[in-house]
Design a protein around this motif. Structure first.
Motif, mmCIF file in Angstrom:
data_model
loop_
_atom_site.group_PDB
_atom_site.id
_atom_site.type_symbol
_atom_site.label_atom_id
_atom_site.label_comp_id
_atom_site.label_asym_id
_atom_site.label_seq_id
_atom_site.Cartn_x
_atom_site.Cartn_y
_atom_site.Cartn_z
ATOM 1 N N GLY A 101 0.848 -1.279 0.142
ATOM 2 C CA GLY A 101 -0.170 -0.012 0.081
ATOM 3 C C GLY A 101 1.007 1.248 -0.156
ATOM 4 O O GLY A 101 0.304 2.333 0.112
ATOM 5 N N THR A 103 3.704 1.477 -2.304
ATOM 6 C CA THR A 103 4.586 1.633 -3.363
ATOM 7 C C THR A 103 4.626 2.916 -4.140
ATOM 8 O O THR A 103 3.325 3.438 -4.745
ATOM 9 N N VAL A 149 11.133 -10.377 1.454
ATOM 10 C CA VAL A 149 11.077 -9.422 0.413
ATOM 11 C C VAL A 149 10.396 -10.049 -0.679
ATOM 12 O O VAL A 149 9.783 -9.193 -1.523
ATOM 13 N N VAL A 349 8.870 -0.121 -1.926
ATOM 14 C CA VAL A 349 9.655 0.692 -2.784
ATOM 15 C C VAL A 349 8.928 2.059 -2.894
ATOM 16 O O VAL A 349 8.188 2.379 -3.594
HETATM 17 C C1 F6R Z 1 8.502 -9.311 -5.479
HETATM 18 C C2 F6R Z 1 8.101 -8.053 -5.078
HETATM 19 C C3 F6R Z 1 8.140 -6.677 -5.763
HETATM 20 C C4 F6R Z 1 6.750 -6.151 -5.344
HETATM 21 C C5 F6R Z 1 6.608 -4.812 -5.835
HETATM 22 C C6 F6R Z 1 5.225 -4.324 -5.380
HETATM 23 O O1 F6R Z 1 8.556 -10.344 -4.958
HETATM 24 O O2 F6R Z 1 8.176 -8.215 -4.028
HETATM 25 O O3 F6R Z 1 8.082 -6.816 -7.212
HETATM 26 O O4 F6R Z 1 5.547 -7.069 -5.703
HETATM 27 O O5 F6R Z 1 7.571 -4.025 -5.608
HETATM 28 O O6 F6R Z 1 5.063 -4.352 -4.188
HETATM 29 P P1 F6R Z 1 3.513 -3.974 -3.571
HETATM 30 O O7 F6R Z 1 2.812 -4.944 -3.956
HETATM 31 O O8 F6R Z 1 3.779 -3.655 -1.947
HETATM 32 O O9 F6R Z 1 3.069 -2.455 -4.315
#
Ligand code: F6R
Length: 352
Positions: A101, A103, A149, A349
């Motif tokens: 939530g 990113t 992760v 991220v």
């Molecule tokens: C893969 C992984 C990343 C996340 C991506 C989106 O194992 O962890 O590719 O899926 O950074 O993250 P969320 O779902 O938190 O937006």
């Protein structure tokens, strides 16, 4: 803690049956064949746009197909690309799929959509997250905290939640069948956890320099996800392809040193076509690992089989993915990688 598992990732892979039951709890009425997401209000969208990154994007690619099958125009976008040429919104619902939530790319795609008048829905694991606060609606996947992760249980739970959402906002004739398929999902995942031979496959191919994953339809995002997991935690080259695209280029890379994981379930036309693609790689002497329920004759062209139970196709995709999670995990483990904290990666991220 890790409850006796060597890594959080393995613990979280094993938590999937429970996480899935938790996602379904109180939302599904099997008798009437309906899904109740009353807390979302009346969404009835004319179209759906999904924005997400990484693993969540793969769940979005899967979900777009569910809406399409139900007659609602739908498309999945990489969140970081969404604003570069924003699609006309019309009366579409824009769904942000994000485990954390937080990113940044996904939040900014949703902000762009809102600026242009879209209604937005967050599909997330995190209560109180920025995405849940900023969107008009939020649906929680209820996977429980994910520490590793590499996203594992949150992917399965996103798919479970998006299946419920598709059932709730579309009316399809086979709802009862889908619901009964979903009811089988936690047990089918448990069966994989109890019987998987992924560790042997990992041992056999641990020294390969490159891995390919192929699938069609709902198994296409599974191929993408199988490859992403492999590269994230083993640091080896891996690519996922729509099975039909292989012959349009990537086949040039296939040699006897390129294990190809082919996800094939059922014995419909789609399966037959994927088996055709498997024959093409087999003819180049590539080792083939079929992830299959045994319904097609893919095993004839495969060196190894990772079995999945005979289930609804929507469910088979998730279950096949669990096999691939285990292959990636065991390969990384044998190579001594830092599984829960791969180099260069962060769980959440928060920069674009
Ligand atoms: C893969 C992984 C990343 C996340 C991506 C989106 O194992 O962890 O590719 O899926 O950074 O993250 P969320 O779902 O938190 O937006």
């Amino acid at each position: 803690g890790k409850s006796g598992y060597d890594h959080f990732m393995l613990k979280e892979i094993h938590e999937q049956p429970r996480a899935l039951r938790q996602c379904f709890r109180g939302r599904v009425d099997e008798l009437s064949g309906t899904v109740d997401l009353a807390d979302l209000g009346d969404l009835s969208p004319r179209g759906v746009q999904l924005v997400a990154c990484g693993t969540s994007y793969h769940a979005a690619v899967y979900a777009a197909q569910l809406f399409q099958q139900a007659g609602i125009p739908a498309q999945a976008f990489l969140a970081s690309e969404y604003a570069t040429s924003p699609p006309p919104i019309g009366d579409a619902l824009v769904i942000g799929v994000t485990q954390s939530g937080e990113t940044a790319d996904t939040l900014s795609a949703l902000r762009e959509a809102r600026k242009r008048g879209a209604r937005t829905l967050a599909v997330t694991n995190t209560v109180g997250s920025t995405v849940a606060r900023e969107c008009d609606h939020a649906m929680y996947i209820r996977a429980g905290p994910e520490i590793g992760v590499a996203a594992t249980k949150t992917f399965s739970s996103q798919i479970a939640a998006l299946n419920l959402l598709a059932l709730a906002i579309t009316s399809v004739g086979d709802a009862r069948e889908v619901i009964s398929g979903l009811r089988d999902l936690p047990g089918a995942v448990q069966e994989i956890l109890d019987t998987s031979t992924a560790q042997e496959i990992a041992e056999t191919y641990r020294d390969a320099e490159s891995y390919f994953f192929i699938g069609r339809g709902l198994h296409y995002p599974v191929a993408l996800e199988g490859a992403l997991k492999m590269k994230e935690i083993t640091y080896k080259h891996a690519e996922g392809f729509a099975a039909g695209e292989l012959k349009h280029g990537p086949l040039a890379l296939v040699t006897s040193d390129t294990p190809v994981f082919a996800v094939v379930t059922g014995d419909d036309e789609m399966a037959t076509k994927t088996v055709g693609n498997v024959k093409e790689v087999e003819a180049r002497d590539a080792p083939v690992v079929a992830v299959t329920d045994g319904a097609s004759d893919v095993e004839r062209y495969a060196d190894h089989v990772l079995e999945v139970p005979d289930t609804h196709r929507r469910v088979a995709a998730v279950v096949a993915n669990v096999q691939l999670q285990l292959v990636a995990y065991h390969t990384a483990d044998m190579l001594g990688r830092s599984i829960d904290k791969p180099r260069n990666l962060a769980k959440s991220v928060t920069v674009e």
